[in-house]
Design a protein around this motif. Structure first.
Motif, PDB file in Angstrom:
ATOM      1  N   GLN A  60       0.876  -1.138  -0.131  1.00 28.21           N
ATOM      2  CA  GLN A  60      -0.001   0.112   0.121  1.00 28.21           C
ATOM      3  C   GLN A  60       0.938   1.094  -0.212  1.00 28.21           C
ATOM      4  O   GLN A  60       1.855   1.305   0.639  1.00 28.21           O
ATOM      5  CB  GLN A  60      -0.982  -0.016   1.194  1.00 28.21           C
ATOM      6  CG  GLN A  60      -1.816   1.123   1.265  1.00 28.21           C
ATOM      7  CD  GLN A  60      -3.063   1.047   0.110  1.00 28.21           C
ATOM      8  OE1 GLN A  60      -2.676   1.279  -0.899  1.00 28.21           O
ATOM      9  NE2 GLN A  60      -4.185   0.581   0.496  1.00 28.21           N
ATOM     10  N   VAL A  61       0.693   2.160  -0.725  1.00 30.35           N
ATOM     11  CA  VAL A  61       1.112   3.553  -0.867  1.00 30.35           C
ATOM     12  C   VAL A  61       0.662   4.551   0.068  1.00 30.35           C
ATOM     13  O   VAL A  61      -0.523   4.609  -0.075  1.00 30.35           O
ATOM     14  CB  VAL A  61       1.352   4.158  -2.442  1.00 30.35           C
ATOM     15  CG1 VAL A  61       2.187   5.232  -2.555  1.00 30.35           C
ATOM     16  CG2 VAL A  61       1.994   2.984  -3.294  1.00 30.35           C
ATOM     17  N   GLN A  62       1.748   4.872   0.745  1.00 29.14           N
ATOM     18  CA  GLN A  62       1.168   6.052   1.637  1.00 29.14           C
ATOM     19  C   GLN A  62       2.293   7.216   1.673  1.00 29.14           C
ATOM     20  O   GLN A  62       3.448   6.905   1.412  1.00 29.14           O
ATOM     21  CB  GLN A  62       1.319   5.536   3.166  1.00 29.14           C
ATOM     22  CG  GLN A  62       0.087   4.522   3.497  1.00 29.14           C
ATOM     23  CD  GLN A  62       0.004   4.153   4.797  1.00 29.14           C
ATOM     24  OE1 GLN A  62       0.879   4.018   5.399  1.00 29.14           O
ATOM     25  NE2 GLN A  62      -1.248   4.240   5.554  1.00 29.14           N
ATOM     26  N   LEU A  63       1.784   8.333   1.892  1.00 28.78           N
ATOM     27  CA  LEU A  63       2.872   9.436   2.302  1.00 28.78           C
ATOM     28  C   LEU A  63       2.534   9.926   3.899  1.00 28.78           C
ATOM     29  O   LEU A  63       1.335  10.034   4.118  1.00 28.78           O
ATOM     30  CB  LEU A  63       2.219  10.728   1.500  1.00 28.78           C
ATOM     31  CG  LEU A  63       2.062  10.520   0.054  1.00 28.78           C
ATOM     32  CD1 LEU A  63       1.746  11.786  -0.790  1.00 28.78           C
ATOM     33  CD2 LEU A  63       3.589  10.142  -0.435  1.00 28.78           C
ATOM     34  N   VAL A  64       3.762  10.012   4.501  1.00 25.81           N
ATOM     35  CA  VAL A  64       3.704  10.222   5.776  1.00 25.81           C
ATOM     36  C   VAL A  64       4.590  11.489   6.173  1.00 25.81           C
ATOM     37  O   VAL A  64       5.748  11.734   5.967  1.00 25.81           O
ATOM     38  CB  VAL A  64       4.484   9.049   6.701  1.00 25.81           C
ATOM     39  CG1 VAL A  64       4.545   9.373   8.068  1.00 25.81           C
ATOM     40  CG2 VAL A  64       3.735   7.915   6.387  1.00 25.81           C
ATOM     41  N   GLU A  65       4.013  12.483   6.754  1.00 21.10           N
ATOM     42  CA  GLU A  65       4.577  13.753   7.014  1.00 21.10           C
ATOM     43  C   GLU A  65       4.917  13.913   8.455  1.00 21.10           C
ATOM     44  O   GLU A  65       4.442  13.247   9.396  1.00 21.10           O
ATOM     45  CB  GLU A  65       3.445  14.944   6.689  1.00 21.10           C
ATOM     46  CG  GLU A  65       3.058  15.162   5.352  1.00 21.10           C
ATOM     47  CD  GLU A  65       1.631  15.150   5.438  1.00 21.10           C
ATOM     48  OE1 GLU A  65       0.663  15.383   4.210  1.00 21.10           O
ATOM     49  OE2 GLU A  65       1.018  14.461   6.282  1.00 21.10           O
ATOM     50  N   SER A  66       5.942  14.717   8.588  1.00 22.11           N
ATOM     51  CA  SER A  66       6.412  14.970   9.978  1.00 22.11           C
ATOM     52  C   SER A  66       7.246  16.195  10.005  1.00 22.11           C
ATOM     53  O   SER A  66       7.486  16.770   9.112  1.00 22.11           O
ATOM     54  CB  SER A  66       7.490  13.758  10.447  1.00 22.11           C
ATOM     55  OG  SER A  66       8.539  13.762   9.446  1.00 22.11           O
ATOM     56  N   GLY A  67       7.416  16.937  11.205  1.00 21.77           N
ATOM     57  CA  GLY A  67       7.944  17.862  11.546  1.00 21.77           C
ATOM     58  C   GLY A  67       7.326  19.243  11.705  1.00 21.77           C
ATOM     59  O   GLY A  67       7.844  20.444  11.848  1.00 21.77           O
ATOM     60  N   GLY A  68       6.004  19.323  11.817  1.00 20.58           N
ATOM     61  CA  GLY A  68       5.029  20.161  12.275  1.00 20.58           C
ATOM     62  C   GLY A  68       5.343  20.558  13.743  1.00 20.58           C
ATOM     63  O   GLY A  68       5.956  19.799  14.466  1.00 20.58           O
ATOM     64  N   GLY A  69       4.819  21.501  14.004  1.00 19.37           N
ATOM     65  CA  GLY A  69       4.808  22.086  15.537  1.00 19.37           C
ATOM     66  C   GLY A  69       4.558  23.667  15.737  1.00 19.37           C
ATOM     67  O   GLY A  69       3.951  24.255  14.715  1.00 19.37           O
ATOM     68  N   LEU A  70       4.882  24.109  16.819  1.00 20.06           N
ATOM     69  CA  LEU A  70       4.785  25.505  17.215  1.00 20.06           C
ATOM     70  C   LEU A  70       6.267  26.173  17.260  1.00 20.06           C
ATOM     71  O   LEU A  70       7.136  25.623  17.797  1.00 20.06           O
ATOM     72  CB  LEU A  70       4.138  25.483  18.726  1.00 20.06           C
ATOM     73  CG  LEU A  70       3.878  26.808  19.249  1.00 20.06           C
ATOM     74  CD1 LEU A  70       3.056  27.703  18.815  1.00 20.06           C
ATOM     75  CD2 LEU A  70       3.601  26.689  20.798  1.00 20.06           C
ATOM     76  N   VAL A  71       5.993  27.277  16.577  1.00 18.18           N
ATOM     77  CA  VAL A  71       7.257  27.983  16.457  1.00 18.18           C
ATOM     78  C   VAL A  71       6.910  29.550  16.534  1.00 18.18           C
ATOM     79  O   VAL A  71       5.741  30.090  16.252  1.00 18.18           O
ATOM     80  CB  VAL A  71       7.659  27.737  15.121  1.00 18.18           C
ATOM     81  CG1 VAL A  71       7.117  28.205  13.916  1.00 18.18           C
ATOM     82  CG2 VAL A  71       9.368  28.643  15.003  1.00 18.18           C
ATOM     83  N   GLN A  72       7.572  30.226  17.107  1.00 15.84           N
ATOM     84  CA  GLN A  72       7.356  31.742  17.206  1.00 15.84           C
ATOM     85  C   GLN A  72       7.604  32.469  15.799  1.00 15.84           C
ATOM     86  O   GLN A  72       8.354  32.074  14.980  1.00 15.84           O
ATOM     87  CB  GLN A  72       8.282  32.533  18.234  1.00 15.84           C
ATOM     88  CG  GLN A  72       7.832  32.091  19.567  1.00 15.84           C
ATOM     89  CD  GLN A  72       8.916  33.055  20.526  1.00 15.84           C
ATOM     90  OE1 GLN A  72       9.984  33.473  20.221  1.00 15.84           O
ATOM     91  NE2 GLN A  72       8.158  33.424  21.739  1.00 15.84           N
ATOM     92  N   ALA A  73       7.102  33.438  15.573  1.00 17.71           N
ATOM     93  CA  ALA A  73       7.331  34.418  14.226  1.00 17.71           C
ATOM     94  C   ALA A  73       8.529  34.642  13.918  1.00 17.71           C
ATOM     95  O   ALA A  73       9.548  35.090  15.037  1.00 17.71           O
ATOM     96  CB  ALA A  73       6.213  35.780  14.559  1.00 17.71           C
ATOM     97  N   GLY A  74       9.090  34.418  12.975  1.00 14.52           N
ATOM     98  CA  GLY A  74      10.462  34.832  12.491  1.00 14.52           C
ATOM     99  C   GLY A  74      11.410  33.492  12.521  1.00 14.52           C
ATOM    100  O   GLY A  74      12.341  33.299  11.999  1.00 14.52           O
ATOM    101  N   GLY A  75      10.754  32.268  13.208  1.00 16.41           N
ATOM    102  CA  GLY A  75      11.237  31.137  13.302  1.00 16.41           C
ATOM    103  C   GLY A  75      11.437  30.252  12.098  1.00 16.41           C
ATOM    104  O   GLY A  75      10.827  30.778  11.089  1.00 16.41           O
ATOM    105  N   SER A  76      11.886  29.047  12.323  1.00 17.19           N
ATOM    106  CA  SER A  76      11.845  28.181  11.083  1.00 17.19           C
ATOM    107  C   SER A  76      11.469  26.813  11.449  1.00 17.19           C
ATOM    108  O   SER A  76      11.346  26.346  12.812  1.00 17.19           O
ATOM    109  CB  SER A  76      13.314  27.915  10.684  1.00 17.19           C
ATOM    110  OG  SER A  76      13.842  29.302  10.217  1.00 17.19           O
TER     111      SER A  76
END
Length: 125
Positions: free
Chosen positions: A1-17
């Protein structure tokens, strides 16, 4: 089965990365264009960045100079590097593949318009 799995989101302050990743799993043979979209509450889903199989990238004006999309074809993975984040970048970010080839029962088969489950990005002011 083909799937796309995302990661790396979160909470960051303005100006951040932040850096988002999206890996395609399954018996992948090849992937055409890969992209990132986002959807904020009450708004339509919009394109954030797109990269072709030969690494040509396209961005809408509202992220140009701040976001960079890249891909690793060997790992079937696409990345989104987001710099100078703004509160208006807050949204659920989705990975998309427009077309891929994968092995199914020892034969190549097509899959179109594949989406990941989404990852939340929240930028505080």
């Amino acid at each position: 089965q083909v799937q796309l799995v995302e990661s790396g989101g979160g909470l960051v302050q303005a100006g951040g990365s932040l850096r988002l990743s999206c890996a395609a799993s399954g018996s992948i043979f090849s992937i055409n264009a890969m992209g990132w979209y986002r959807q904020a509450p009450g708004k339509q889903r919009e394109l954030v960045a797109l990269v072709t199989g030969d690494h040509k990238a396209n961005y809408p004006d509202f992220v140009k100079g701040r976001f960079t999309i890249s891909r690793d074809n060997a790992r079937h993975t696409v990345y989104l590097h987001m710099n100078s984040l703004k509160p208006e970048d807050t949204a659920v970010y989705y990975c998309n593949v427009d077309h891929l080839l994968y092995y199914k029962n020892d034969r190549l088969d097509h899959k179109y318009d594949v989406w990941g489950q989404g990852t939340q990005v929240t930028v505080s002011s």
